[in-house]
Design a protein around this motif. Structure first.
Motif, PDB file in Angstrom:
ATOM      1  N   GLN A   1       9.250   2.176   9.867  1.00 18.33           N
ATOM      2  CA  GLN A   1       7.904   2.541  10.107  1.00 18.33           C
ATOM      3  C   GLN A   1       7.217   2.808  11.798  1.00 18.33           C
ATOM      4  O   GLN A   1       7.550   3.626  12.440  1.00 18.33           O
ATOM      5  CB  GLN A   1       6.777   0.917   9.281  1.00 18.33           C
ATOM      6  CG  GLN A   1       7.427   1.440   8.382  1.00 18.33           C
ATOM      7  CD  GLN A   1       7.026   2.463   6.743  1.00 18.33           C
ATOM      8  OE1 GLN A   1       6.247   3.034   7.898  1.00 18.33           O
ATOM      9  NE2 GLN A   1       7.689   2.729   5.769  1.00 18.33           N
ATOM     10  N   SER A   2       6.005   1.511  11.961  1.00 20.56           N
ATOM     11  CA  SER A   2       5.896   2.392  13.178  1.00 20.56           C
ATOM     12  C   SER A   2       6.356   1.713  14.426  1.00 20.56           C
ATOM     13  O   SER A   2       6.512   2.300  15.083  1.00 20.56           O
ATOM     14  CB  SER A   2       4.355   1.173  13.100  1.00 20.56           C
ATOM     15  OG  SER A   2       3.223   1.497  12.493  1.00 20.56           O
TER      16      SER A   2
ATOM     17  N   TYR B   1       6.098  12.978  10.397  1.00 19.45           N
ATOM     18  CA  TYR B   1       6.118  11.438  10.264  1.00 19.45           C
ATOM     19  C   TYR B   1       5.881  10.471   9.456  1.00 19.45           C
ATOM     20  O   TYR B   1       6.617   9.804   9.294  1.00 19.45           O
ATOM     21  CB  TYR B   1       4.192  11.534  10.918  1.00 19.45           C
ATOM     22  CG  TYR B   1       3.811   9.883  11.055  1.00 19.45           C
ATOM     23  CD1 TYR B   1       3.201   9.367  11.987  1.00 19.45           C
ATOM     24  CD2 TYR B   1       2.842   9.407   9.546  1.00 19.45           C
ATOM     25  CE1 TYR B   1       2.859   7.567  12.251  1.00 19.45           C
ATOM     26  CE2 TYR B   1       2.376   8.584   9.556  1.00 19.45           C
ATOM     27  CZ  TYR B   1       2.969   7.429  10.817  1.00 19.45           C
ATOM     28  OH  TYR B   1       1.908   6.428  10.827  1.00 19.45           O
TER      29      TYR B   1
ATOM     30  N   TYR C   1       0.864  -1.586   0.031  1.00 22.65           N
ATOM     31  CA  TYR C   1      -0.116   0.270   0.205  1.00 22.65           C
ATOM     32  C   TYR C   1       0.691   0.915   0.118  1.00 22.65           C
ATOM     33  O   TYR C   1       0.408   2.301  -0.149  1.00 22.65           O
ATOM     34  CB  TYR C   1      -0.948  -0.251   1.366  1.00 22.65           C
ATOM     35  CG  TYR C   1      -0.504   0.253   2.438  1.00 22.65           C
ATOM     36  CD1 TYR C   1      -0.470   1.166   3.040  1.00 22.65           C
ATOM     37  CD2 TYR C   1       0.308  -0.963   3.253  1.00 22.65           C
ATOM     38  CE1 TYR C   1       0.297   1.631   4.380  1.00 22.65           C
ATOM     39  CE2 TYR C   1       0.546  -0.035   4.372  1.00 22.65           C
ATOM     40  CZ  TYR C   1       0.616   1.071   5.054  1.00 22.65           C
ATOM     41  OH  TYR C   1       1.596   1.842   6.303  1.00 22.65           O
TER      42      TYR C   1
ATOM     43  N   GLU D   1       5.573   7.214   0.551  1.00 25.39           N
ATOM     44  CA  GLU D   1       4.454   7.885   1.958  1.00 25.39           C
ATOM     45  C   GLU D   1       3.803   9.021   1.975  1.00 25.39           C
ATOM     46  O   GLU D   1       2.391   8.584   1.681  1.00 25.39           O
ATOM     47  CB  GLU D   1       5.216   7.114   3.266  1.00 25.39           C
ATOM     48  CG  GLU D   1       5.326   5.734   3.576  1.00 25.39           C
ATOM     49  CD  GLU D   1       4.888   5.675   4.993  1.00 25.39           C
ATOM     50  OE1 GLU D   1       6.496   5.471   5.511  1.00 25.39           O
ATOM     51  OE2 GLU D   1       4.309   5.846   5.422  1.00 25.39           O
TER      52      GLU D   1
END
Ligand code: GLN
Length: 310
Positions: free
Chosen positions: A69-70, A194, A33, A164
């Motif tokens: 990432q997270s 972010y 995605y 992103e």
């Protein structure tokens, strides 16, 4: 099952587990995605542990870099809380555990506040609370990752960041909903920070060092105690435990039983409180967005050495 003493841990132990779990990548899917993530080699796999006294053990593709990432959310949380104070940060979001996917945000319409700082909405808000104009908040996150890993070469991937930024409309939607609710006051630079923090590239060994840091009162693997803070480590690990693996967190607490944080780049960092840090990487993900082979390597290590908190 008979459990082994942790002093017997070696790189051989890690590579045996890695070889046993290597093929799990066939049962999952690399995240696409974010288009740039879809280009990752699904077969890449790495397993690292930073044990007692900061001793490092590695197996697999030790030099393979991937985006955190997270996992960057735990670093952003640490910085926002140290600047603003815990009460001010958690006045704007909850401490809730998660039974929802990482990109869930429909509760912003009802309670108006993100559930926790581990899901995207709360994480985007957390980063917006770090002080400084433009990319300053991102640079603070990058510097902290470099400090914890003692690795000055760590940087972010421009291509993943661009990818992103150009496709992250859902995250952009959350950002503006929170701005509408009065939780976010800045401009889109804050959302950019972010995206940038998610694009920081590191190795499984770097992740093991991050896990070690939070497992040991925010003391670095080499003993550097510049950021020593037992309360901060408690806060971050408690969030990792209840929401670090998204809607899988509850089941994960049952099977692994350790504070952990995953990212859709295929990494997971694990803290074994007071003892060690574990870092895994394999980009093929399960339906929750957690690394499949990574999960199984952690599970096998935890079973072998009886590492669960419970
Ligand atoms: N779970 C994740 O790792 C999500 C991070 C990703 N950058 C996103 O915002 O969608």
């Amino acid at each position: 099952q008979q459990t082994a003493d942790i002093s017997t841990l070696s790189e051989k132990t890690l590579s045996t587990i890695l070889e046993k779990d290597r093929t799990y990548y066939t049962q999952g899917k690399v995240a696409d995605y974010i288009p740039e993530l879809g280009k990752m080699d699904a077969k890449a796999i790495a397993f690292s542990v930073v044990g007692k006294d900061g001793k490092i053990f590695n197996a697999g593709d030790v030099h393979q870099k991937f985006t955190m990432q997270s996992i960057s959310k735990i670093i952003a949380l640490m910085i926002a809380v140290s600047e603003k104070g815990e009460a001010n940060v958690f006045d704007k979001m909850g401490y809730f555990g998660s039974d929802k996917p990482f990109n869930y945000f429909s509760n912003l319409e009802t309670t108006g506040k993100p559930l926790n700082p581990m899901m995207n909405a709360g994480a985007i808000l957390t980063t917006s609370l770090i002080s400084g104009d433009g990319e300053k908040p991102f640079l603070k996150i990058l510097d902290m990752v470099r400090f914890i890993t003692k690795n000055k070469t760590i940087d972010y991937s421009k291509t993943v960041y661009e990818s992103e930024k150009s496709t992250g409309h859902r995250n952009r939607g959350m950002f503006y909903l929170m701005k509408n609710n009065g939780l976010i006051s800045g401009n889109e630079d804050q959302l950019d920070n972010y995206f940038r923090q998610c694009s920081i590239e590191l190795t499984a060994e770097d992740l093991a060092k991050i896990g070690y840091f939070f497992a040991n009162h925010c003391v670095r693997f080499d003993g550097d105690a510049t950021y020593k803070n037992a309360e901060m480590a408690k806060l971050v690990q408690s969030q990792m435990l209840v929401a670090g693996m998204y809607e899988f967190s509850g089941e994960y607490a049952r099977t692994v039983g350790l504070p952990s944080k995953s990212g859709v780049g295929g990494g997971i960092t694990v803290s074994v409180p007071g003892r060690m840090g574990i870092g895994v990487f394999s980009p093929s993900l399960d339906q929750h967005g957690n690394s499949l082979a990574g999960y199984h390597m952690i599970l096998d290590l935890v079973k072998q050495y009886n590492l669960s908190l419970f």
